[in-house]
Design an enzyme around this catalytic site. Structure first.
Site, short mmCIF file in Angstrom:
data_model
loop_
_atom_site.label_atom_id
_atom_site.label_comp_id
_atom_site.label_asym_id
_atom_site.label_seq_id
_atom_site.Cartn_x
_atom_site.Cartn_y
_atom_site.Cartn_z
N SER A 144 0.86 -1.18 0.00
CA SER A 144 0.00 0.00 0.00
C SER A 144 0.90 1.22 0.00
O SER A 144 2.02 1.16 0.52
CB SER A 144 -0.89 0.02 1.24
OG SER A 144 -1.51 1.29 1.41
N TYR A 157 -0.66 -1.66 10.50
CA TYR A 157 -0.87 -1.82 9.06
C TYR A 157 0.31 -1.24 8.28
O TYR A 157 0.83 -1.88 7.36
CB TYR A 157 -2.17 -1.12 8.67
CG TYR A 157 -2.54 -1.21 7.21
CD1 TYR A 157 -3.13 -2.36 6.70
CD2 TYR A 157 -2.33 -0.13 6.35
CE1 TYR A 157 -3.50 -2.43 5.35
CE2 TYR A 157 -2.69 -0.20 5.02
CZ TYR A 157 -3.28 -1.35 4.53
OH TYR A 157 -3.64 -1.42 3.19
#
Length: 254
Positions: A144, A157
């Site tokens: 990401s 994350y």
């Protein structure tokens, strides 16, 4: 004699896409199936997987499903072993804990990193012997832009996604001479069903304006990048992170 477009075909290859019953995983699975691969869908919801399998088979594609939780290593090992040789892995599974750093207990931090990062190591470790024996393999780890452009309230994350990019580089160095490439695929702002509520919020509008393309990406726009990295056309692309974010990471704007 093959033509250059043939270099993007995946006929005769089997591709496992984790987290592929919906969202970006589903779009990538459809793309690889259309490129000729036998696709192995993965998820935890057997009913949803069955519907996706039926959809792809109706379109004339070769597809099967593997249902297991990435946190359940014995189940993962058994399901993958029963699937036969796998040539392409797109590791797309990713959970998120949207809490401030001080609110995330060490156990919760470790669990998310385990599912998002450590599970990738376990799965790749199972697949690599077969890939190296055959002298051909593609490892694609979906990260990401948050792995490089950190955001608040996502420390576990961000850590896991940054670790996946590092893992891709480590694998590229160690296995590049054995016919296996390893790369990361880093999406930006995609209009998936998971992001529907955010898109409609003021924060979603801020994200749209933040992007030089001035729009959220259609989920289908991830498929081309995945096909490329999985294909023979990307045979000399190794240890790279391919960013698909409309230019977000290219600008200082915030």
């Amino acid at each position: 004699m093959s033509t250059f477009p043939d270099q993007f075909r995946l006929d005769g290859r089997t591709a496992l896409i984790t987290g592929s019953s919906r969202g970006l995983g589903w779009e990538m699975a459809q793309g690889l199936a259309q490129a000729g691969a036998r696709v192995l869908l993965h998820g935890r919801d057997r009913q949803r997987l069955a519907a996706r399998v039926a959809e792809l088979r109706h379109a004339g594609h070769a597809v099967d499903a593997l249902a297991f939780d990435m946190a359940d290593r014995p189940a993962m090992t058994a399901a993958v072993a029963a699937a036969g040789p796998i040539d392409v892995l797109i590791h797309n599974v990713g959970e998120r804990d949207r809490r401030a750093f001080l609110d995330i207990e060490p156990e919760a931090f470790a669990r998310l990193v385990d599912v998002d990062l450590v599970a990738a190591h376990a799965l790749i470790r199972q697949l690599l012997p077969g890939m190296t024996e055959r002298g051909w393999g593609r490892l694609i780890l979906v990260t990401s832009i948050a792995g490089d452009l950190a955001v608040p309230n996502a420390s576990s994350y961000v850590t896991a996604k940054g670790g996946l990019a590092a893992l891709a580089r480590a694998l590229a160095v160690e296995f590049g001479a054995r016919g296996v490439t390893a790369n990361a695929l880093s999406p930006g702002f995609f209009a998936t069903e998971t992001n529907a509520r955010m898109i409609a919020s003021p924060n979603g509008e801020k994200h749209r304006e933040r992007c030089p393309a001035k729009r959220w990406a259609d989920p289908k726009e991830i498929a081309g990048a995945a096909i490329f990295l999985a294909s023979p056309a990307a045979s000399y692309v190794n240890g790279h992170t391919l960013v698909v974010d409309g230019g977000v990471s290219a600008t200082y704007l915030s």
